[in-house]
Write a protein that holds these residues in place. Sequence first.
Motif, PDB file in Angstrom:
ATOM      1  N   GLU A  53      -8.698  -3.796  -4.774  1.00  0.00           N
ATOM      2  CA  GLU A  53      -6.954  -3.172  -4.035  1.00  0.00           C
ATOM      3  C   GLU A  53      -6.444  -4.468  -5.093  1.00  0.00           C
ATOM      4  O   GLU A  53      -5.182  -3.863  -5.562  1.00  0.00           O
ATOM      5  CB  GLU A  53      -6.895  -3.407  -2.860  1.00  0.00           C
ATOM      6  N   LEU A  54      -6.990  -5.725  -5.160  1.00  0.00           N
ATOM      7  CA  LEU A  54      -6.298  -6.663  -5.318  1.00  0.00           C
ATOM      8  C   LEU A  54      -5.842  -6.351  -6.895  1.00  0.00           C
ATOM      9  O   LEU A  54      -4.609  -6.668  -7.926  1.00  0.00           O
ATOM     10  CB  LEU A  54      -6.791  -7.830  -5.278  1.00  0.00           C
ATOM     11  N   GLU A  55      -6.951  -5.604  -7.504  1.00  0.00           N
ATOM     12  CA  GLU A  55      -6.726  -6.182  -9.653  1.00  0.00           C
ATOM     13  C   GLU A  55      -5.657  -4.887  -9.091  1.00  0.00           C
ATOM     14  O   GLU A  55      -5.147  -4.915 -10.898  1.00  0.00           O
ATOM     15  CB  GLU A  55      -7.887  -5.599  -9.677  1.00  0.00           C
ATOM     16  N   ALA A  56      -5.706  -3.487  -8.521  1.00  0.00           N
ATOM     17  CA  ALA A  56      -4.583  -2.817  -9.323  1.00  0.00           C
ATOM     18  C   ALA A  56      -3.861  -3.268  -8.786  1.00  0.00           C
ATOM     19  O   ALA A  56      -2.302  -2.823  -9.092  1.00  0.00           O
ATOM     20  CB  ALA A  56      -5.656  -1.515  -7.577  1.00  0.00           C
ATOM     21  N   GLN A  57      -3.522  -3.961  -7.587  1.00  0.00           N
ATOM     22  CA  GLN A  57      -1.806  -4.407  -7.194  1.00  0.00           C
ATOM     23  C   GLN A  57      -1.625  -5.120  -8.517  1.00  0.00           C
ATOM     24  O   GLN A  57      -0.730  -5.248  -8.490  1.00  0.00           O
ATOM     25  CB  GLN A  57      -1.707  -5.455  -5.986  1.00  0.00           C
ATOM     26  N   ALA A  58      -2.867  -6.075  -9.089  1.00  0.00           N
ATOM     27  CA  ALA A  58      -2.125  -6.837 -10.230  1.00  0.00           C
ATOM     28  C   ALA A  58      -1.971  -6.292 -11.513  1.00  0.00           C
ATOM     29  O   ALA A  58      -0.819  -6.699 -11.572  1.00  0.00           O
ATOM     30  CB  ALA A  58      -3.243  -8.061 -10.054  1.00  0.00           C
ATOM     31  N   ALA A  59      -2.415  -5.050 -11.476  1.00  0.00           N
ATOM     32  CA  ALA A  59      -2.234  -4.338 -12.772  1.00  0.00           C
ATOM     33  C   ALA A  59      -1.206  -3.645 -12.208  1.00  0.00           C
ATOM     34  O   ALA A  59      -0.059  -2.878 -12.809  1.00  0.00           O
ATOM     35  CB  ALA A  59      -3.537  -3.057 -12.639  1.00  0.00           C
ATOM     36  N   ALA A  60      -0.584  -3.289 -11.599  1.00  0.00           N
ATOM     37  CA  ALA A  60       0.672  -2.347 -10.893  1.00  0.00           C
ATOM     38  C   ALA A  60       1.872  -2.913 -11.091  1.00  0.00           C
ATOM     39  O   ALA A  60       2.559  -2.757 -11.896  1.00  0.00           O
ATOM     40  CB  ALA A  60       0.456  -1.897  -9.684  1.00  0.00           C
ATOM     41  N   ARG A  61       1.838  -4.366 -11.096  1.00  0.00           N
ATOM     42  CA  ARG A  61       2.440  -5.432 -10.710  1.00  0.00           C
ATOM     43  C   ARG A  61       2.640  -6.061 -11.882  1.00  0.00           C
ATOM     44  O   ARG A  61       4.403  -6.487 -13.388  1.00  0.00           O
ATOM     45  CB  ARG A  61       2.623  -6.850 -10.175  1.00  0.00           C
ATOM     46  N   GLN A  62       1.778  -6.124 -12.846  1.00  0.00           N
ATOM     47  CA  GLN A  62       1.873  -5.790 -14.804  1.00  0.00           C
ATOM     48  C   GLN A  62       2.916  -5.343 -14.974  1.00  0.00           C
ATOM     49  O   GLN A  62       3.807  -5.697 -16.428  1.00  0.00           O
ATOM     50  CB  GLN A  62       0.489  -6.502 -14.994  1.00  0.00           C
ATOM     51  N   ALA A  63       2.269  -4.091 -15.004  1.00  0.00           N
ATOM     52  CA  ALA A  63       3.288  -2.956 -15.507  1.00  0.00           C
ATOM     53  C   ALA A  63       4.572  -2.920 -15.262  1.00  0.00           C
ATOM     54  O   ALA A  63       5.379  -2.530 -16.181  1.00  0.00           O
ATOM     55  CB  ALA A  63       3.039  -1.130 -14.501  1.00  0.00           C
TER      56      ALA A  63
END
Length: 297
Positions: free
Chosen positions: A81-91
């Motif tokens: 979940e943290l990795e997905a959140q980090a990817a979404a924030r980077q997007a």
Amino acid sequence: GAHDQQATEGKRALVEKLRRDIGFASSQTAAIAACKQAQTQWKTLPRAGRKTEDALWAELRAVIDPVFDKAREQQQAQQSELEAQAAARQAVLDELAALSNADPEALRQADSAVAELQARWEALRPPAPADASMETRGNRRQDDGRPARPPRAPVDPLQRRFEQSLDRVRDAQQALEQAREKRATEGLLHAVLSGEPSDAMSEADRRALQQARAVGEATDIARELVALELAAGVDSPASDAELRRELQMQRLAQRMAGARDDDARQWLLRWAGCASRAEATQAMRAEQALRKLLGLH
């Protein structure tokens, strides 16, 4: 045989106690702590024979393993979940960076896109760590007896990058708007001084200029020119010194009465009624004053 029986009873009692502790545990953390404590106590109990000991250890693992497996699965899920959140924030950061380098037309219409990115960013922000209660904070003391300072909030580097990217978009929009305003002002100034319309003028400026020319047809050019130079902070010829003093006193009286000075655009439109009737020297003086007043040196 007696030794095996004693070891078996002690370790099975520990397993049963662990089952109860896990059943009554208030959280996953408490269940893990109970398992770790049971493992530590296990080492202090007598060992049975090898076959018996292996069977007892299997009973303990049958209780402990599901707890650790569940914790491991939760940890992996949280990490995913943290990795997905980090990817979404980077997007979001990537889209914001692209927006700051967008073409002028996209920047003019960027407000809705920026608002949507801000909403997405806020939804992705990690929750703030739970703070201690007021009572606990009130009871904390430093060595010298003074209340301890509350812990600092953790630094979020992505939040800082987001704010910097947002500032770049705002700066780009502001620079674009300033450039647009400057072109419009230069177009209006050209139209006022030359009497010819400019492509940079808006329809509103065209109407305002037409009205200003009609209103200012009877304006005293010499008086208006000195008033313009006074407003711009430009020196007037010595021959106009007396008129300038008169206008200074008049301006001071108006200010004391609460009147506001005209802004640069108002002065430009005021001169529009005089421009077509001004002599060459007057036109040069007016252009100098207007450029200084408009910030178009």
